[in-house]
Design an enzyme around this catalytic site. Structure first.
Site, mmCIF file in Angstrom:
data_model
loop_
_atom_site.group_PDB
_atom_site.id
_atom_site.type_symbol
_atom_site.label_atom_id
_atom_site.label_comp_id
_atom_site.label_asym_id
_atom_site.label_seq_id
_atom_site.Cartn_x
_atom_site.Cartn_y
_atom_site.Cartn_z
ATOM 1 N N LYS A 28 0.825 -1.200 0.000
ATOM 2 C CA LYS A 28 0.000 0.000 0.000
ATOM 3 C C LYS A 28 0.866 1.259 0.000
ATOM 4 O O LYS A 28 0.608 2.192 -0.759
ATOM 5 C CB LYS A 28 -0.957 -0.029 1.187
ATOM 6 C CG LYS A 28 -2.021 -1.125 1.018
ATOM 7 C CD LYS A 28 -2.998 -1.173 2.155
ATOM 8 C CE LYS A 28 -4.103 -2.197 1.888
ATOM 9 N NZ LYS A 28 -3.595 -3.578 1.748
ATOM 10 N N LYS A 63 -8.321 2.005 5.337
ATOM 11 C CA LYS A 63 -7.818 0.637 5.338
ATOM 12 C C LYS A 63 -6.507 0.529 6.108
ATOM 13 O O LYS A 63 -5.735 1.486 6.204
ATOM 14 C CB LYS A 63 -7.628 0.125 3.907
ATOM 15 C CG LYS A 63 -6.783 0.992 2.995
ATOM 16 C CD LYS A 63 -6.870 0.459 1.557
ATOM 17 C CE LYS A 63 -6.158 1.357 0.573
ATOM 18 N NZ LYS A 63 -6.302 0.887 -0.827
ATOM 19 N N ARG A 113 -6.718 -5.575 -11.849
ATOM 20 C CA ARG A 113 -5.366 -6.103 -11.611
ATOM 21 C C ARG A 113 -4.615 -6.050 -12.943
ATOM 22 O O ARG A 113 -4.961 -6.726 -13.901
ATOM 23 C CB ARG A 113 -5.443 -7.526 -11.075
ATOM 24 C CG ARG A 113 -4.110 -8.276 -11.024
ATOM 25 C CD ARG A 113 -3.038 -7.589 -10.191
ATOM 26 N NE ARG A 113 -3.431 -7.280 -8.833
ATOM 27 C CZ ARG A 113 -3.343 -8.135 -7.816
ATOM 28 N NH1 ARG A 113 -2.883 -9.352 -8.013
ATOM 29 N NH2 ARG A 113 -3.709 -7.766 -6.610
ATOM 30 N N ARG A 128 -11.988 -6.811 -11.137
ATOM 31 C CA ARG A 128 -12.673 -7.553 -10.078
ATOM 32 C C ARG A 128 -13.828 -6.684 -9.585
ATOM 33 O O ARG A 128 -13.607 -5.673 -8.932
ATOM 34 C CB ARG A 128 -11.671 -7.897 -8.980
ATOM 35 C CG ARG A 128 -10.571 -8.828 -9.510
ATOM 36 C CD ARG A 128 -9.314 -8.788 -8.680
ATOM 37 N NE ARG A 128 -8.722 -7.465 -8.676
ATOM 38 C CZ ARG A 128 -7.681 -7.125 -7.912
ATOM 39 N NH1 ARG A 128 -7.132 -8.013 -7.103
ATOM 40 N NH2 ARG A 128 -7.187 -5.904 -7.969
ATOM 41 N N ARG A 136 -15.953 -3.749 -1.891
ATOM 42 C CA ARG A 136 -14.671 -4.384 -2.221
ATOM 43 C C ARG A 136 -14.826 -5.292 -3.437
ATOM 44 O O ARG A 136 -15.765 -6.078 -3.531
ATOM 45 C CB ARG A 136 -14.168 -5.209 -1.032
ATOM 46 C CG ARG A 136 -14.001 -4.408 0.240
ATOM 47 C CD ARG A 136 -13.737 -5.293 1.430
ATOM 48 N NE ARG A 136 -14.832 -6.211 1.699
ATOM 49 C CZ ARG A 136 -14.807 -7.194 2.579
ATOM 50 N NH1 ARG A 136 -13.708 -7.389 3.294
ATOM 51 N NH2 ARG A 136 -15.838 -7.982 2.762
ATOM 52 N N ASP A 176 -2.841 -2.533 -8.870
ATOM 53 C CA ASP A 176 -4.293 -2.415 -8.706
ATOM 54 C C ASP A 176 -4.704 -1.014 -9.131
ATOM 55 O O ASP A 176 -4.157 -0.014 -8.631
ATOM 56 C CB ASP A 176 -4.702 -2.667 -7.253
ATOM 57 C CG ASP A 176 -4.622 -4.136 -6.878
ATOM 58 O OD1 ASP A 176 -4.448 -4.976 -7.786
ATOM 59 O OD2 ASP A 176 -4.727 -4.444 -5.682
ATOM 60 N N GLU A 184 -2.684 0.094 -5.362
ATOM 61 C CA GLU A 184 -1.690 -0.757 -4.702
ATOM 62 C C GLU A 184 -0.667 -1.236 -5.722
ATOM 63 O O GLU A 184 -0.953 -1.294 -6.925
ATOM 64 C CB GLU A 184 -2.345 -1.991 -4.058
ATOM 65 C CG GLU A 184 -3.127 -1.705 -2.809
ATOM 66 C CD GLU A 184 -3.533 -2.968 -2.048
ATOM 67 O OE1 GLU A 184 -2.830 -3.995 -2.156
ATOM 68 O OE2 GLU A 184 -4.545 -2.924 -1.345
ATOM 69 N N ASN A 186 1.306 -4.663 -5.874
ATOM 70 C CA ASN A 186 1.418 -5.973 -5.246
ATOM 71 C C ASN A 186 2.679 -6.696 -5.711
ATOM 72 O O ASN A 186 2.834 -6.971 -6.895
ATOM 73 C CB ASN A 186 0.194 -6.823 -5.593
ATOM 74 C CG ASN A 186 -1.069 -6.280 -4.946
ATOM 75 O OD1 ASN A 186 -1.381 -6.607 -3.821
ATOM 76 N ND2 ASN A 186 -1.781 -5.432 -5.668
#
Length: 217
Positions: A28, A63, A113, A128, A136, A176, A184, A186
């Site tokens: 993050k 978050k 993603r 997603r 979410r 993301d 984000e 990842n």
């Protein structure tokens, strides 16, 4: 684990992604290097700062910095309902730092993603899409995965970050993106190979193995 892998490197092993790079890219916080791609973002332990951020932006996401799979993500709208309780839960009375971002309505079209392999983007992202009133989109939180070609903005973000990431020893990364905003980077769970391949026929695993073989030479 990364310290053990670092020792393996010193003894001659080749490790991808580089252990030191994994430690240097908390998923993050790593986005803070790229302010040009972000929704307004605050990282703080201060309840007052969170309340001021909410007063300015009205619709926000809160978050934890160490969550995954959508864990611990909260949305607070203009009415501020439960903001105090959410801050207490996430910050643990000021002991934990949290991330707060302006809500991006494009989440309704999916949390994309975008895979970057060997510094180059896979041409398809997996959007997603939240289901059943969820905010979410994470697959672990019940999101529906829909493969789609990269948008111009997705491509801009991926091609800007790609060379930087590969230079640091990050062979496989999952970005993301919600709407036009990076949320984000990842480096420990860059998933969605299978879903993209199943829906588009593009062999993400083959692209990864080609990049891995090239990196070994």
């Amino acid at each position: 684990a990364t310290h053990l892998l670092g020792q393996a490197e010193r003894e001659g092993a080749r490790v991808f992604n580089k252990p030191a790079a994994l430690r240097d890219h908390p998923e993050k916080l790593a986005i803070m290097e790229c302010p040009e791609f972000l929704s307004p973002t605050l990282v703080t332990r201060s309840e007052l700062q969170v309340r001021e951020f909410h007063a300015e932006h009205r619709d926000i996401i809160l978050k934890p910095l160490d969550g995954m799979g959508g864990m611990g993500i909260f949305r607070v709208g203009p009415d501020g309902l439960n903001l105090g309780a959410i801050i207490e839960t996430l910050q643990r009375d000021g002991a934990q730092t949290i991330m707060v971002q302006r809500y991006v309505p494009a989440i309704a079209q999916g949390d994309k993603r975008v895979l970057v392999i060997g510094g180059k983007p896979v041409p398809y992202a997996l959007a997603r899409i939240p289901q059943g009133g969820e905010v979410r989109g994470n697959l672990a939180a019940g999101g529906k995965g829909v493969a789609q070609a990269l948008s111009a903005r997705d491509l801009e973000i991926a091609t800007t970050l790609g060379p930087r990431l590969i230079e640091r020893g990050l062979l496989l990364v999952g970005l993301d993106v919600i709407g036009d905003c990076l949320t984000e980077i990842n480096v420990t769970s860059p998933t969605c190979f299978r879903e993209i391949m199943d829906q588009t026929g593009f062999d993400v695993a083959a692209m990864f193995l080609d990049a891995l073989e090239q990196a070994l030479h």
